[in-house]
Design an enzyme around this catalytic site. Structure first.
Site, short mmCIF file in Angstrom:
data_model
loop_
_atom_site.label_atom_id
_atom_site.label_comp_id
_atom_site.label_asym_id
_atom_site.label_seq_id
_atom_site.Cartn_x
_atom_site.Cartn_y
_atom_site.Cartn_z
N TYR A 1 -55.53 -10.96 29.41
CA TYR A 1 -54.83 -11.40 30.61
C TYR A 1 -55.41 -12.68 31.22
CZ TYR A 1 -51.65 -7.48 30.82
OH TYR A 1 -50.63 -6.60 30.53
N GLU B 1 -56.92 17.29 20.80
CA GLU B 1 -56.14 16.09 20.46
C GLU B 1 -55.37 15.54 21.65
OE1 GLU B 1 -52.23 14.72 17.84
OE2 GLU B 1 -53.08 16.71 17.50
N ASP C 1 -52.81 19.28 16.53
CA ASP C 1 -51.51 19.74 16.05
C ASP C 1 -51.59 19.94 14.54
OD1 ASP C 1 -50.33 19.67 18.54
OD2 ASP C 1 -49.45 17.68 18.28
#
Length: 405
Positions: free
Chosen positions: A147, A233, A286
């Site tokens: 930035y 996770e 997962d």
């Protein structure tokens, strides 16, 4: 399994967890003896953990000196970078993970080539920023650098890649270059420590999660009675476990989430806790290719950051869940499962060919189950059994009966 008192766990029922820790400690001692015997400290390209300001400034000055010398000889300057994303530059070592070989291939960033000249200029720009920060003992994030001149850099990913290239080229950790990562990870549970500026952090007393510190290497006075560390996770699962008071019911333990693919600070913190505490670390992901890949990053590292493997990986990590074999074992409803996409199938096939799978036959078996079923499941699929099945039944039984691989 029953809890002896509110907020206290009957750890006498968790003998397999204790045996696992004893086994880990034995492995650490054996590895240390082997390293002493062979005198092996890893490839010469490994970067230093801590580098003095004078060394950093000297390394940058050497790069600039080479450029000036080339110009004085009427030659176009070049920067030589390691091919960080090339698997041919990577070797797998069971005790470290994915690390860069000492005879790696490189690529030239030429100042007189239209295709590479812009990157050459941007690298010099960021080297200049780093030099000034080290001189003034100030710090910035990669986001701050981007930035500072968005038109020049074009995108955040350009800055991210150049910073990693510079770190690898100089063989100096990114944090020693005074560039901090923007932290997204959270931690909770039985843990207290002192940050570099003297701030005392007590995760044990906090009702909510604590943000992973941005200067992990400056942490000191780490205190914990945790029996294990659980890497989660996804943030949604992490928050659900907090809501279910998992950390207190299974106190002492520590929970960490990188909210998906972990940032550098979260990986550094996991490694620091391992080096400090040497307690079992488990992952809760997962049951899909993406979750497995995230687990592999924590355990074995990534190709692009292989030059920092010795400071980021924890090969002792074990896969606790959600295992593809759990889906059938628990008789999870079909409508709670998700079909594998073509992209999932390609990723699964690719991962099965990775070098570390040769020493993980149980992982390979789980991935074969997923490939054969062509189905995947999120951790939330356990709610189809009961709303608190994860914290009340699944995790306790896994920990008690050694359900990790």
């Amino acid at each position: 399994m029953s809890l002896s008192l509110p907020g206290e766990t009957d750890w006498s029922a968790f003998t397999l967890l204790d045996h696992h820790r004893v086994s880990l400690l034995r492995s650490i001692k054996e590895a240390a003896r082997e390293e002493t015997r062979t005198g092996e400290t890893g490839p010469s390209n490994n970067i230093a953990q801590i580098t003095s300001s004078s060394e950093i400034l000297g390394a940058i000055e050497n790069v600039i000196q080479d450029i000036v010398t080339s110009l004085a000889r009427n030659k176009a300057p070049v920067l030589t970078l390691v091919n960080r994303s090339y698997w041919g530059n990577i070797q797998f070592k069971d005790s470290v993970g994915l690390q860069m070989i000492s005879h790696y291939t490189t690529r030239k960033i030429k100042s007189d080539c239209p295709k590479s000249a812009p990157k050459f200029a941007l690298m010099l720009k960021i080297l200049s920023v780093i030099y000034k920060m080290v001189q003034n003992n100030t710090y910035s994030t990669k986001r701050d650098i981007y930035y500072s001149d968005t038109l020049l850099f074009g995108s955040q990913s350009v800055v991210d890649n150049i910073v990693n290239d510079i770190s690898c080229m100089l063989k100096i950790p990114r944090r020693s270059l005074h560039i901090l990562s923007t932290t997204k990870g959270c931690i909770a549970g039985n843990l207290s420590y002192t940050e570099e500026d003297g701030t005392k952090v007590n995760c044990t007393c906090s009702a909510t999660a604590v943000i992973v510190p941005s200067h992990v290497q400056g942490i000191r006075n780490v205190i914990t009675d945790a029996k294990f560390i659980l890497i989660v996770e996804k943030d949604a699962t992490f928050q659900r476990l907090l809501d279910d008071d998992f950390c207190n019911k299974f106190s002492p333990c520590i929970m960490i989430t990188g909210k998906g693919v972990p940032d550098l600070n979260t990986r550094l913190l996991v490694r620091k806790l391992w080096d400090t505490c040497h307690i079992p670390i488990f992952t809760l992901m997962d049951a899909d290719p993406h979750g497995i890949e995230i687990m592999c990053i924590y355990k074995y590292g990534s190709v692009s950051m292989s030059f920092e493997a010795h400071h980021l990986t924890v090969p002792a990590i074990r896969w606790l869940g959600l295992l593809p074999s759990d889906i059938e074992r628990l008789n999870i409803r079909k409508d709670a499962l998700i079909p594998l996409t073509k992209q999932d199938q390609n990723k699964l096939t690719s991962m099965q060919k990775r070098p570390y799978m040769a020493c993980q036959p149980m992982w390979k078996k789980e991935m074969d189950i997923m490939a054969a079923s062509k189905m995947k499941a999120e951790i939330q699929a356990l709610t189809s059994l009961s709303s608190d099945y994860l914290s009340r039944v699944y995790l306790p039984s896994k920990l008690q009966f050694g359900g990790w691989i």
